[in-house]
Design a protein around this motif. Structure first.
Motif, short mmCIF file in Angstrom:
data_model
loop_
_atom_site.label_atom_id
_atom_site.label_comp_id
_atom_site.label_asym_id
_atom_site.label_seq_id
_atom_site.Cartn_x
_atom_site.Cartn_y
_atom_site.Cartn_z
N GLY A 1 -1.92 -2.94 15.92
CA GLY A 1 -0.88 -2.00 16.68
C GLY A 1 -1.79 -0.77 16.85
N LEU A 2 -0.88 0.35 17.31
CA LEU A 2 -1.54 1.63 17.46
C LEU A 2 -2.38 2.17 16.13
CD1 LEU A 2 1.14 3.36 19.40
CD2 LEU A 2 -1.08 2.51 20.22
N SER A 3 -1.96 2.04 14.84
CA SER A 3 -2.64 2.37 13.89
C SER A 3 -3.95 1.64 13.82
CB SER A 3 -1.67 2.39 12.71
OG SER A 3 -0.66 2.83 12.63
N GLY A 4 -3.99 0.42 14.03
CA GLY A 4 -5.32 -0.15 13.82
C GLY A 4 -6.30 0.22 14.98
N LEU A 5 -5.61 0.49 16.37
CA LEU A 5 -6.63 1.00 17.33
C LEU A 5 -6.96 2.11 16.75
CD1 LEU A 5 -7.61 0.77 20.10
CD2 LEU A 5 -5.39 1.52 21.12
N LYS A 6 -6.33 3.22 16.53
CA LYS A 6 -6.87 4.44 16.34
C LYS A 6 -7.78 4.27 15.24
CE LYS A 6 -3.76 7.81 15.51
NZ LYS A 6 -2.21 8.24 15.14
N GLU A 7 -7.74 3.55 14.14
CA GLU A 7 -8.55 3.36 13.05
C GLU A 7 -10.07 3.06 13.66
OE1 GLU A 7 -9.35 0.25 9.37
OE2 GLU A 7 -7.21 1.21 9.70
N ASP A 8 -9.78 1.99 14.44
CA ASP A 8 -11.20 1.37 15.49
C ASP A 8 -11.91 2.56 15.92
OD1 ASP A 8 -12.97 -0.63 16.46
OD2 ASP A 8 -11.74 -0.32 18.33
N LEU A 9 -10.94 3.23 16.74
CA LEU A 9 -11.69 4.48 17.56
C LEU A 9 -11.99 5.71 16.84
CD1 LEU A 9 -8.92 4.41 20.67
CD2 LEU A 9 -11.53 3.59 20.56
N GLY A 10 -11.69 5.53 15.48
CA GLY A 10 -11.85 6.70 14.54
C GLY A 10 -11.18 8.07 15.01
#
Length: 188
Positions: A178-187
């Protein structure tokens, strides 16, 4: 000057590939291919029995690679274990597959009613989201179609391994975490 048979055969494949990707398999005729190759339609039959045979020459190797690669993800090591570590493991495998078979996959995915597109859709619907915690089947199907749309867009816009890898990684993180995981990946 006489044109070699191999040159004509390669030209037919190259032109067919471009037309299948641009127009879709269903909207490309042998006449269109012949016209773009500057040969007669009957001359195509010297090399290929049908439009389907041209399609198979272009898509067959990609289909085999997709089928064997997808089987990796349908093991207990992957199903239901959607973590950043698994996303990192999935990305390079798929990026390599997409780079090596980009054109064949694009032809299959751009086909409106082709069996290869249906196979990819059905596999993703049946397998990738079977572990999805959502009960609504139509929502699972929608998520699968969004993933297929994303994969197609990546293949259309990127031909280099780095571009495919980067965007594929973002899509995989988003799809699984989800968006949370993507945000974490992108820092972010």
């Amino acid at each position: 000057m006489q044109v070699k048979k191999d040159d004509i055969q390669n030209k037919i494949l190259t032109v067919s590939q471009r037309l299948f990707i641009k127009n879709g398999y269903e909207n490309t005729s042998l006449k269109m291919i012949a016209d773009r190759c500057y040969i007669s339609k009957s001359n195509i039959y010297r090399y290929y029995k049908s439009k389907e045979e041209i399609y198979e020459a272009l898509v067959g190797p990609a289909r085999q690679a997709v089928t064997s690669t997808m089987s990796i993800f349908f093991t207990p090591d992957f199903i239901g274990k959607y973590t950043p570590e698994k996303c990192e493991e999935i990305t390079p495998i798929l990026a390599k597959l997409f780079c090596e078979h980009r054109m064949g996959m694009l032809i299959a995915l751009r086909s409106e009613s082709g069996t290869d597109r249906k196979m990819i859709e059905q596999t993703i619907i049946a397998r990738f989201v079977e572990a999805c915690p959502i009960d609504d089947e139509s929502t699972k199907e929608l998520i699968s179609k969004l993933l297929i749309f994303g994969l197609t867009e990546i293949l259309l816009k990127h031909s280099d391994e780095e571009g495919i890898n980067t965007h594929l990684k973002h899509l995989i993180y988003y799809h699984y975490l989800g968006l949370s995981g993507l945000k974490e990946d992108l820092g972010v």
